[in-house]
Design an enzyme around this catalytic site. Structure first.
Site, PDB file in Angstrom:
ATOM      1  CG  HIS A  75      -1.808  -1.205   1.281  1.00  0.00           C
ATOM      2  ND1 HIS A  75      -3.074  -1.197   0.722  1.00  0.00           N
ATOM      3  CD2 HIS A  75      -1.635  -2.453   1.780  1.00  0.00           C
ATOM      4  CE1 HIS A  75      -3.642  -2.385   0.890  1.00  0.00           C
ATOM      5  NE2 HIS A  75      -2.788  -3.173   1.525  1.00  0.00           N
ATOM      6  NE  ARG A  77      -1.583   3.333   3.841  1.00  0.00           N
ATOM      7  CZ  ARG A  77      -2.336   2.241   3.913  1.00  0.00           C
ATOM      8  NH1 ARG A  77      -3.169   1.932   2.948  1.00  0.00           N
ATOM      9  NH2 ARG A  77      -2.271   1.459   4.956  1.00  0.00           N
ATOM     10  CG  ASN A 107      -6.242   0.196   0.240  1.00  0.00           C
ATOM     11  OD1 ASN A 107      -5.171   0.236  -0.344  1.00  0.00           O
ATOM     12  ND2 ASN A 107      -6.351  -0.186   1.509  1.00  0.00           N
ATOM     13  CG  ASP A 164      -5.768  -5.802  -0.061  1.00  0.00           C
ATOM     14  OD1 ASP A 164      -5.894  -6.964   0.331  1.00  0.00           O
ATOM     15  OD2 ASP A 164      -5.120  -4.934   0.548  1.00  0.00           O
ATOM     16  CG  ASP A 318      -1.182  -6.430   3.725  1.00  0.00           C
ATOM     17  OD1 ASP A 318      -1.375  -5.366   3.103  1.00  0.00           O
ATOM     18  OD2 ASP A 318      -2.055  -6.967   4.433  1.00  0.00           O
TER      19      ASP A 318
HETATM   20  O1  DOR Z   1      -4.206  -4.604   7.711  1.00  0.00           O
HETATM   21  C1  DOR Z   1      -4.498  -4.220   6.593  1.00  0.00           C
HETATM   22  N1  DOR Z   1      -4.212  -2.981   6.186  1.00  0.00           N
HETATM   23  N2  DOR Z   1      -5.144  -5.052   5.777  1.00  0.00           N
HETATM   24  C2  DOR Z   1      -5.631  -4.634   4.606  1.00  0.00           C
HETATM   25  O2  DOR Z   1      -6.187  -5.429   3.910  1.00  0.00           O
HETATM   26  C3  DOR Z   1      -5.535  -3.225   4.190  1.00  0.00           C
HETATM   27  C4  DOR Z   1      -4.367  -2.600   4.826  1.00  0.00           C
HETATM   28  C5  DOR Z   1      -4.363  -1.102   4.722  1.00  0.00           C
HETATM   29  O3  DOR Z   1      -4.610  -0.579   3.649  1.00  0.00           O
HETATM   30  O4  DOR Z   1      -4.020  -0.456   5.719  1.00  0.00           O
END
Ligand code: DOR
Length: 438
Positions: A75, A77, A107, A164, A318
């Site tokens: 991610h 951001r 996301n 996700d 992740d």
């Molecule tokens: O712990 C998580 N954080 N799981 C996810 O699926 C999304 C992620 C996030 O975007 O912070």
């Protein structure tokens, strides 16, 4: 005769490339951002290299040389939460962790569910220290109500689609998503946690959640979601990739699906083979809060078994940065997610290789070759003509993960203070050294 001109020559290292079946000392030649050759050192290479300009030679004596590592689940951001991470800072963390390519999740704010946002990320990533591949949304705004314009996303260059963070609860929508993904020959990535079973939970549902008085996310919520998506994949065809499997039941479901010939692949995140839910009550460290949650020792063992027997194809971090002020709240109010890019390799070496579960070649398959194959990415091998994405690792070097090491903007790692062996010495992306270990 004039010696051929290479931009970089890496010599004396132990090259491990499972795709080539290669595990031996070798010389790697780099030219024009690509691998120009990989050969055993011989009298003629020695003669050439002994007189070669010193600044073009990287002496990898004592090091392991692997294809650049690829993390298919991060991610970044940006756009929208640049106070937590940017594409540039996330890619610095990637390079620091030995990763030369990452796949970023949609996301963001706005969500990556249209061509403009994909183009924005690509443009921002142009000068970054790692290659960034974009995973687009399955549904508009990740709301699970209406499909995103998947054809448009593919035209803009997404390598996969995923909601996700959210499970696509509506099976009809997931079915259509699978059909589109199949049509465009891309995988669909499922965050498999049934919302009705897991929605309100803040940690694994277990003795520990009861003891702490926290609402739980039961393992069965993951197992049901994985089973449903496997069944849909069997029905539709196409390729399903299960993100961050965390439960013994989830691993077993994937194992059986593979045996039945269904085209499913899976990843495990390092926290799911290193952390357990009984750690939460010690200090209520919100950096241990993640979705899916850290589980029990039995689950940890099942994830490791899945990695060992090939049920789980790859390891993905992740990497999920959150700002200090967001995490510095009561456990149940904190956002889920932890940093991962800079600790993944150390955790794999210390917890899986040193304990005899995986060989270095297995680890390279799970961190480079398989991720490339799953997402149809270039790289994952040092074959002649491949991008010159290369990671050099000092395999026995001991180090402790400290705040000062963090290259991300956020600091939300539960591994601060952990001791590791195996440290990234150099990360090379497109023939350019993007990280030198201190
Ligand atoms: O712990 C998580 N954080 N799981 C996810 O699926 C999304 C992620 C996030 O975007 O912070």
């Amino acid at each position: 005769m004039k010696a051929p001109e290479y931009d970089l020559v890496i010599r004396n290292g132990r090259v491990i490339d499972p795709a080539l079946g290669f595990e031996q000392e070798a010389v790697i030649f780099v030219a024009g951002g690509r691998i120009a050759g990989i050969v055993k050192e011989s009298k003629s290479t020695k003669k050439l290299l002994d007189n070669y300009p010193e600044d073009k030679i990287l002496d990898a004596a004592g090091m392991i040389v692997t294809p650049g590592l690829i993390d298919i689940h991060v991610h970044l951001r940006e756009p929208g939460r640049e106070y937590a991470e940017t594409i540039a800072s996330g890619c610095r963390a990637a390079a620091g962790g030995g990763f030369t390519s990452v796949c970023c999740m949609p996301n963001t704010f706005p969500v990556i569910d249209n061509q403009e946002t994909v183009q924005f990320v690509h443009a921002r990533a142009e000068k970054a220290d790692a290659r960034v591949y974009v995973i687009g949304a399955i549904t508009k705004s990740l709301k699970g109500e209406e499909l995103a314009e998947i054809g448009d996303l593919v035209k803009a260059g997404v390598v996969a689609i995923s909601d996700d963070g959210n499970f696509v609860q509506n099976p009809e929508l997931m079915r259509r998503g699978l059909e589109y993904a199949k049509m465009f020959h891309i995988p669909i990535v499922t965050h498999a946690e049934d919302k009705y079973l897991c929605g309100e939970g803040v940690m694994n549902e277990s003795f520990e959640s009861t003891r702490l008085g926290m609402k739980g996310r039961p393992a069965v919520g993951e197992v049901i979601a994985i089973l449903r998506d496997i069944k849909l994949c069997e029905f539709v065809g196409g390729r399903l990739h299960v993100a961050h499997v965390s439960t013994a039941g989830g691993v077993e479901a994937i194992r059986q699906a593979k045996k039945a010939g269904i085209h499913v692949t899976a990843e495990a995140a390092p926290h799911h083979f290193t952390l357990t839910d009984d750690m939460i009550g010690v200090a209520f460290d919100t950096n241990l809060k993640v979705n899916p949650p850290v589980r029990t020792q039995k689950d940890v063992e099942a994830i490791i078994e899945g990695l060992v027997d090939g049920t789980i194809d790859c390891i993905a971090s992740d990497h999920a940065p959150h700002a200090e002020e967001e995490k510095d709240v009561e456990f149940d109010k904190a956002p889920s997610g932890m940093l991962g890019l800079q600790t993944t390799l150390g955790l794999v070496k210390t917890q899986l290789i040193d304990k005899g579960y995986l060989s270095w070649a297995d680890a390279v398959s799970k961190l480079a070759y398989n991720p490339a194959r799953i997402m149809n990415l270039p790289g994952g091998t040092l074959n002649e003509g491949a991008p010159a994405d290369i990671t050099l690792i000092d395999p026995e070097r001991k180090w402790t993960f400290r705040d000062k090491d963090i290259k991300s903007i956020s600091r939300n790692s539960p591994y601060l203070g952990w001791k590791f062996s195996g440290k990234v010495a150099f990360t090379i992306a497109g023939g350019r050294i993007v990280y030198r270990g201190e």
